[in-house]
Design a protein around this motif. Sequence first.
Motif, PDB file in Angstrom:
ATOM      1  N   VAL A  27       0.855  -1.190   0.000  1.00 21.80           N
ATOM      2  CA  VAL A  27       0.000   0.000   0.000  1.00 21.80           C
ATOM      3  C   VAL A  27       0.889   1.237   0.000  1.00 21.80           C
ATOM      4  CG1 VAL A  27      -1.783   1.275   1.236  1.00 21.80           C
ATOM      5  CG2 VAL A  27      -1.819  -1.233   1.235  1.00 21.80           C
ATOM      6  N   ARG A  28       0.618   2.141  -0.946  1.00 17.27           N
ATOM      7  CA  ARG A  28       1.383   3.387  -1.039  1.00 17.27           C
ATOM      8  C   ARG A  28       0.636   4.493  -0.312  1.00 17.27           C
ATOM      9  NH1 ARG A  28       1.090   7.797  -4.769  1.00 17.27           N
ATOM     10  NH2 ARG A  28       3.027   9.011  -4.817  1.00 17.27           N
ATOM     11  N   LEU A  29       1.374   5.260   0.479  1.00 20.89           N
ATOM     12  CA  LEU A  29       0.788   6.390   1.197  1.00 20.89           C
ATOM     13  C   LEU A  29       1.391   7.688   0.704  1.00 20.89           C
ATOM     14  CD1 LEU A  29       0.836   5.075   4.889  1.00 20.89           C
ATOM     15  CD2 LEU A  29      -0.972   4.821   3.188  1.00 20.89           C
ATOM     16  N   ARG A  30       0.565   8.724   0.636  1.00 19.16           N
ATOM     17  CA  ARG A  30       1.068  10.053   0.270  1.00 19.16           C
ATOM     18  C   ARG A  30       0.261  11.115   1.009  1.00 19.16           C
ATOM     19  NH1 ARG A  30      -2.144  12.740  -3.582  1.00 19.16           N
ATOM     20  NH2 ARG A  30      -3.786  11.434  -4.504  1.00 19.16           N
ATOM     21  N   TYR A  31       0.951  12.193   1.353  1.00 13.32           N
ATOM     22  CA  TYR A  31       0.263  13.348   1.917  1.00 13.32           C
ATOM     23  C   TYR A  31      -0.529  14.060   0.813  1.00 13.32           C
ATOM     24  CZ  TYR A  31       2.656  13.431   6.466  1.00 13.32           C
ATOM     25  OH  TYR A  31       3.106  13.143   7.742  1.00 13.32           O
ATOM     26  N   ALA A  32      -1.639  14.658   1.205  1.00  7.82           N
ATOM     27  CA  ALA A  32      -2.434  15.458   0.268  1.00  7.82           C
ATOM     28  C   ALA A  32      -3.204  16.494   1.057  1.00  7.82           C
ATOM     29  CB  ALA A  32      -3.391  14.574  -0.525  1.00  7.82           C
ATOM     30  N   GLU A  33      -3.504  17.605   0.413  1.00  4.70           N
ATOM     31  CA  GLU A  33      -4.385  18.582   1.038  1.00  4.70           C
ATOM     32  C   GLU A  33      -5.783  17.973   1.151  1.00  4.70           C
ATOM     33  OE1 GLU A  33      -3.940  21.601   2.404  1.00  4.70           O
ATOM     34  OE2 GLU A  33      -1.796  21.136   2.207  1.00  4.70           O
ATOM     35  N   PRO A  34      -6.395  18.022   2.326  1.00  8.35           N
ATOM     36  CA  PRO A  34      -7.693  17.364   2.495  1.00  8.35           C
ATOM     37  C   PRO A  34      -8.725  17.746   1.438  1.00  8.35           C
ATOM     38  CG  PRO A  34      -6.837  18.038   4.616  1.00  8.35           C
ATOM     39  CD  PRO A  34      -5.904  18.612   3.594  1.00  8.35           C
TER      40      PRO A  34
ATOM     41  N   ARG B 165     -23.731  10.030   2.519  1.00  9.29           N
ATOM     42  CA  ARG B 165     -23.533  11.472   2.575  1.00  9.29           C
ATOM     43  C   ARG B 165     -24.525  12.178   1.647  1.00  9.29           C
ATOM     44  NH1 ARG B 165     -19.353  10.965   6.315  1.00  9.29           N
ATOM     45  NH2 ARG B 165     -17.281  10.979   5.378  1.00  9.29           N
ATOM     46  N   GLN B 166     -25.356  13.017   2.220  1.00  5.05           N
ATOM     47  CA  GLN B 166     -26.203  13.896   1.438  1.00  5.05           C
ATOM     48  C   GLN B 166     -25.363  15.089   0.969  1.00  5.05           C
ATOM     49  OE1 GLN B 166     -28.387  11.480   1.224  1.00  5.05           O
ATOM     50  NE2 GLN B 166     -30.158  12.807   1.461  1.00  5.05           N
ATOM     51  N   PRO B 167     -25.762  15.763  -0.118  1.00  3.28           N
ATOM     52  CA  PRO B 167     -24.974  16.909  -0.605  1.00  3.28           C
ATOM     53  C   PRO B 167     -24.705  17.922   0.501  1.00  3.28           C
ATOM     54  CG  PRO B 167     -26.643  16.319  -2.221  1.00  3.28           C
ATOM     55  CD  PRO B 167     -26.915  15.473  -0.999  1.00  3.28           C
ATOM     56  N   GLY B 168     -23.458  18.323   0.614  1.00  7.37           N
ATOM     57  CA  GLY B 168     -23.039  19.277   1.629  1.00  7.37           C
ATOM     58  C   GLY B 168     -22.382  18.636   2.834  1.00  7.37           C
ATOM     59  N   TRP B 169     -22.773  17.399   3.145  1.00 16.11           N
ATOM     60  CA  TRP B 169     -22.238  16.746   4.340  1.00 16.11           C
ATOM     61  C   TRP B 169     -20.779  16.342   4.182  1.00 16.11           C
ATOM     62  CZ3 TRP B 169     -23.997  16.439   9.173  1.00 16.11           C
ATOM     63  CH2 TRP B 169     -25.322  16.857   9.393  1.00 16.11           C
ATOM     64  N   GLU B 170     -20.294  16.240   2.939  1.00 18.23           N
ATOM     65  CA  GLU B 170     -18.879  15.920   2.759  1.00 18.23           C
ATOM     66  C   GLU B 170     -17.981  17.004   3.355  1.00 18.23           C
ATOM     67  OE1 GLU B 170     -19.990  18.603  -0.548  1.00 18.23           O
ATOM     68  OE2 GLU B 170     -20.937  16.845   0.382  1.00 18.23           O
ATOM     69  N   ARG B 171     -18.508  18.227   3.484  1.00 20.74           N
ATOM     70  CA  ARG B 171     -17.704  19.330   4.024  1.00 20.74           C
ATOM     71  C   ARG B 171     -17.471  19.203   5.525  1.00 20.74           C
ATOM     72  NH1 ARG B 171     -20.833  24.424   2.707  1.00 20.74           N
ATOM     73  NH2 ARG B 171     -22.620  23.024   2.631  1.00 20.74           N
ATOM     74  N   LEU B 172     -18.264  18.376   6.199  1.00 19.31           N
ATOM     75  CA  LEU B 172     -18.087  18.204   7.638  1.00 19.31           C
ATOM     76  C   LEU B 172     -16.698  17.656   7.948  1.00 19.31           C
ATOM     77  CD1 LEU B 172     -19.578  18.408  10.381  1.00 19.31           C
ATOM     78  CD2 LEU B 172     -20.199  16.005  10.091  1.00 19.31           C
ATOM     79  N   GLY B 173     -16.206  16.753   7.095  1.00 19.72           N
ATOM     80  CA  GLY B 173     -14.892  16.171   7.321  1.00 19.72           C
ATOM     81  C   GLY B 173     -13.744  17.131   7.119  1.00 19.72           C
ATOM     82  N   LEU B 174     -14.011  18.272   6.496  1.00 17.25           N
ATOM     83  CA  LEU B 174     -12.976  19.282   6.262  1.00 17.25           C
ATOM     84  C   LEU B 174     -13.039  20.423   7.260  1.00 17.25           C
ATOM     85  CD1 LEU B 174     -13.112  19.612   2.357  1.00 17.25           C
ATOM     86  CD2 LEU B 174     -11.707  18.073   3.751  1.00 17.25           C
ATOM     87  N   LEU B 175     -14.068  20.429   8.097  1.00 12.76           N
ATOM     88  CA  LEU B 175     -14.230  21.519   9.054  1.00 12.76           C
ATOM     89  C   LEU B 175     -13.032  21.544  10.001  1.00 12.76           C
ATOM     90  CD1 LEU B 175     -16.352  23.687   9.771  1.00 12.76           C
ATOM     91  CD2 LEU B 175     -17.267  22.090  11.456  1.00 12.76           C
ATOM     92  N   ASP B 176     -12.373  22.701  10.077  1.00 14.97           N
ATOM     93  CA  ASP B 176     -11.097  22.749  10.804  1.00 14.97           C
ATOM     94  C   ASP B 176     -10.869  24.105  11.465  1.00 14.97           C
ATOM     95  OD1 ASP B 176      -8.613  21.792  11.693  1.00 14.97           O
ATOM     96  OD2 ASP B 176      -7.580  22.534   9.907  1.00 14.97           O
ATOM     97  N   PRO B 177     -11.811  24.569  12.296  1.00 14.30           N
ATOM     98  CA  PRO B 177     -11.595  25.877  12.934  1.00 14.30           C
ATOM     99  C   PRO B 177     -10.427  25.805  13.913  1.00 14.30           C
ATOM    100  CG  PRO B 177     -13.494  24.780  13.883  1.00 14.30           C
ATOM    101  CD  PRO B 177     -13.080  23.955  12.714  1.00 14.30           C
TER     102      PRO B 177
END
Length: 416
Positions: A162-169, A193-205
């Motif tokens: 398995v190859r791993l790489r960093y990426a911007e979320p 995931r309903q539309p819009g809910w994918e952004r919850l995983g990126l929430l980063d205050p």
Amino acid sequence: MSMDSTERTTTLRVLRQDEWDRWYNTLLRAFGGVPEAPEERALYNSLTEADRSLGVWEGDECVGTAGAFGFRMSVPGGALVPTAGVTMVGVAATHRRRGVLTSMMRRQLDDIRSWGEPLAVLTASEPAIYGRFGYGAATVQVSAEIDTSHVRLSVPAGTDDVRLRYAEPADVLDACEAVYARLVPGRPGMLARQPGWERLGLLDPESGRDGASPLQCVVASRDGEVTGYARFRVRPGWGKAGHEGTVVLADLEGLDPATRAALWRFLFDIDLTTTLSVRGRPADDGWQYQVSDIRRCLPQLRDMLYVRLVDVGAALEARTYRTPVDVVFEVEDAFCPWNAGRWRLAGNEKGASCTRTSDPADLALSVRDLGSAYLGGVSLTALGLAGRVRELRPGALAEASLGFSSDVAPWLPHGF
């Protein structure tokens, strides 16, 4: 709804979009009044379904809030069932013990029934509140503080491929969501995931990082295909003996054991860290059986998803059963009396039917306990041992309990 004659009249009605700020401020105050980061508030503003949300108003003042997201939840057998995600429930401290919450729960369940959604689910800030409305604890989650300076991980064959790489979320969000979507049917309790809910995983205050880094992401792939990902933060730390940093896991998904092991091994081995902090993972998460010393992981279980059968017949027909079942339930449901009475469930691994019957009951239980058992994570036998299920036909409890069970632990991957 009206209160005692010495009180001002209150009105329960559907939320208007232009009332959202006042409505949401009431909710925040009910949970302590700490302001949210602007990006978090904006996200929940966009996700709120106003036509599925309720407010109790006294003049222009909002004194009660409740919402119901329109979800699709995986159930045993892999079907994605329309499910109301009950959320944002709060009552102003000035209006407690006046029937505000009960009035919202009454209206909400009536609405959910009218929408044709057989299930309602919630995460409970106070578990004692929701049992009286028919919600039963159906899943648990595991948390841990893993001492990665002492605990080693044993990985399966193929992990090194398995190859791993960093990426911007944000840059790999679509690929990560594709992995998540493939996993949903395989584990009861997961939400498509309903539309819009994918952004919850990126929430980063920044206010929510507690001294840790911004959100980081590592993507796993094999033969050019993305097979998994991990999102995490790193909190640096130093003690008298040297580095004492902590890796704080946000979420991790993988399509196969080797991918999952590669991601966990990576998290264990991040430089300058000695602890991996894990929250809200499935009760059967594989790392627990790969570690060299589970005691140094300090695992803890906690209740998570509460399930309410809004339509008993439709809900029991929506899932499949691990072994054949043919059982008559006597269901007690004072809050939603349309569910009360006898139901014959006949089902197997291919499907089920559940209809009203006048036949003698085999098992008697409340709709709350039926909700606990629904996803297969709480056994009917265990509820029977606790006196929550009464066996009226010898052998019926063991038959039904095995049929209701799930090969994998049900799990809610994120709150709402």
